[in-house]
Design a protein around this motif. Structure first.
Motif, PDB file in Angstrom:
ATOM      1  N   LYS A  24       0.845  -1.191   0.000  1.00 14.41           N
ATOM      2  CA  LYS A  24       0.000   0.000   0.000  1.00 14.41           C
ATOM      3  C   LYS A  24       0.888   1.251   0.000  1.00 14.41           C
ATOM      4  CE  LYS A  24      -4.024   0.122   0.820  1.00 14.41           C
ATOM      5  NZ  LYS A  24      -5.237   0.184  -0.059  1.00 14.41           N
ATOM      6  N   ALA A  26       1.427   5.034   1.100  1.00 11.71           N
ATOM      7  CA  ALA A  26       0.981   5.952   2.148  1.00 11.71           C
ATOM      8  C   ALA A  26       1.277   7.414   1.792  1.00 11.71           C
ATOM      9  CB  ALA A  26       1.652   5.609   3.479  1.00 11.71           C
ATOM     10  N   ARG A  32      -2.068   7.970  -2.221  1.00  7.19           N
ATOM     11  CA  ARG A  32      -2.297   7.306  -0.938  1.00  7.19           C
ATOM     12  C   ARG A  32      -3.386   6.243  -1.061  1.00  7.19           C
ATOM     13  NH1 ARG A  32      -3.259  11.538   3.057  1.00  7.19           N
ATOM     14  NH2 ARG A  32      -0.990  11.710   2.963  1.00  7.19           N
ATOM     15  N   SER A  33      -3.115   5.084  -0.510  1.00  7.98           N
ATOM     16  CA  SER A  33      -4.020   3.926  -0.465  1.00  7.98           C
ATOM     17  C   SER A  33      -4.106   3.155  -1.772  1.00  7.98           C
ATOM     18  CB  SER A  33      -5.412   4.315   0.020  1.00  7.98           C
ATOM     19  OG  SER A  33      -5.339   4.748   1.383  1.00  7.98           O
ATOM     20  N   PRO A  54      -7.797   4.125  -5.678  1.00  3.17           N
ATOM     21  CA  PRO A  54      -8.858   4.822  -4.931  1.00  3.17           C
ATOM     22  C   PRO A  54      -9.650   5.814  -5.778  1.00  3.17           C
ATOM     23  CG  PRO A  54      -6.821   4.768  -3.665  1.00  3.17           C
ATOM     24  CD  PRO A  54      -6.482   4.269  -5.032  1.00  3.17           C
ATOM     25  N   LYS A  57     -12.122   3.910  -7.326  1.00  2.00           N
ATOM     26  CA  LYS A  57     -12.843   3.089  -6.349  1.00  2.00           C
ATOM     27  C   LYS A  57     -13.110   1.694  -6.910  1.00  2.00           C
ATOM     28  CE  LYS A  57     -15.055   7.036  -4.106  1.00  2.00           C
ATOM     29  NZ  LYS A  57     -16.320   7.670  -3.693  1.00  2.00           N
ATOM     30  N   LYS A 205      -8.940  -2.292  -0.238  1.00  4.32           N
ATOM     31  CA  LYS A 205      -9.579  -0.978  -0.378  1.00  4.32           C
ATOM     32  C   LYS A 205      -9.395  -0.095   0.852  1.00  4.32           C
ATOM     33  CE  LYS A 205     -13.304  -2.664  -3.372  1.00  4.32           C
ATOM     34  NZ  LYS A 205     -14.770  -2.809  -3.494  1.00  4.32           N
ATOM     35  N   ARG A 206      -8.879  -0.658   1.936  1.00  5.54           N
ATOM     36  CA  ARG A 206      -8.796   0.123   3.175  1.00  5.54           C
ATOM     37  C   ARG A 206      -7.810   1.277   3.030  1.00  5.54           C
ATOM     38  NH1 ARG A 206      -8.444  -4.915   7.473  1.00  5.54           N
ATOM     39  NH2 ARG A 206     -10.573  -5.685   7.156  1.00  5.54           N
ATOM     40  N   GLN A 207      -8.155   2.379   3.673  1.00  7.78           N
ATOM     41  CA  GLN A 207      -7.289   3.556   3.668  1.00  7.78           C
ATOM     42  C   GLN A 207      -6.108   3.319   4.597  1.00  7.78           C
ATOM     43  OE1 GLN A 207      -8.020   6.428   1.653  1.00  7.78           O
ATOM     44  NE2 GLN A 207      -9.385   4.836   0.856  1.00  7.78           N
ATOM     45  N   GLY A 209      -2.645   5.231   6.656  1.00  6.40           N
ATOM     46  CA  GLY A 209      -2.012   6.464   7.117  1.00  6.40           C
ATOM     47  C   GLY A 209      -0.561   6.179   7.434  1.00  6.40           C
TER      48      GLY A 209
END
Length: 211
Positions: A24, A26, A32-33, A54, A57, A205-207, A209
């Protein structure tokens, strides 16, 4: 022109002896993501890979023919991010060479299955494996025409657990394009239980950080 540095987080686990990996981004914010999920499959099957963007989507499955394409503008192809499939390649020790004072076996890897020959962008790879720690410190990639097209080196080797070694600095150079990608490993966490749900298309699909 140099691109802005990117921060990637990689998760991995083994299921029945096969690797599952999630990469992923960051940073920076515009990617990001973005993520890539890879499931290693048994020898007679093709590894599964899915890319998540993202902005769209949408999760996209990477077809066999697409695995030779470059990953997110880097000098890595999608197939470079798969685990090494020993059953899908033939390996021959073709000699020895000293690299940075360490004796290495020179191993030539060629696709052994019709599926691998068709899907891979490489006719062969020449891998230099240190004899003392069994770690590949250099790999040369030859394209479908048999021409050397890319080279990768691994430096700043560290022992992470038992006799397991990893590299904290890797450089991938594409010769014709004159571009390179430098991978710097900033932190590792070992032996941490990761949920199976992380290694799914929904988990992809999770965001993320920055920690």
């Amino acid at each position: 022109k140099a691109k802005a540095p990117r921060l990637m987080i990689t998760y991995s686990r083994k299921v029945d002896g096969l690797d599952q990996r999630l990469v992923k981004f960051a940073e920076p914010a515009d990617i990001r993501s973005v993520g890539l999920l890879t499931w290693e499959q048994a020898a007679d099957k093709e590894d599964d890979q899915w890319l998540y963007l993202p902005a769209a989507k949408k999760v996209k499955r990477i077809a066999g023919s697409g695995k030779k394409n470059q990953f997110m503008g880097t000098d890595l192809a999608f197939e470079d991010l798969r685990p090494e499939n020993l059953a899908a390649h033939d390996y021959t020790i073709s000699g020895e060479q000293v690299i940075d004072g360490a004796k290495c076996w020179v191993v030539t890897a060629t696709p052994a299955t019709a599926k691998e020959k068709k899907g891979s962008g490489y006719s062969k790879r020449v891998i230099y494996i240190r004899q003392d720690i069994y770690f590949p410190v250099k790999t040369e990639y030859y394209n479908s025409r048999g021409k050397l097209s890319k080279a990768a080196t691994s430096e700043k080797l560290v022992k992470v657990a038992g006799q397991t070694w990893r590299s904290d600095l890797a450089t991938i150079l594409r010769l014709r394009e004159g571009t390179k990608t430098v991978l710097i490993h900033r932190k590792r966490t070992l032996d941490k239980e990761l949920p199976a749900s992380l290694f799914t298309q929904q988990g992809l699909k999770r965001q993320v950080g920055v920690k």
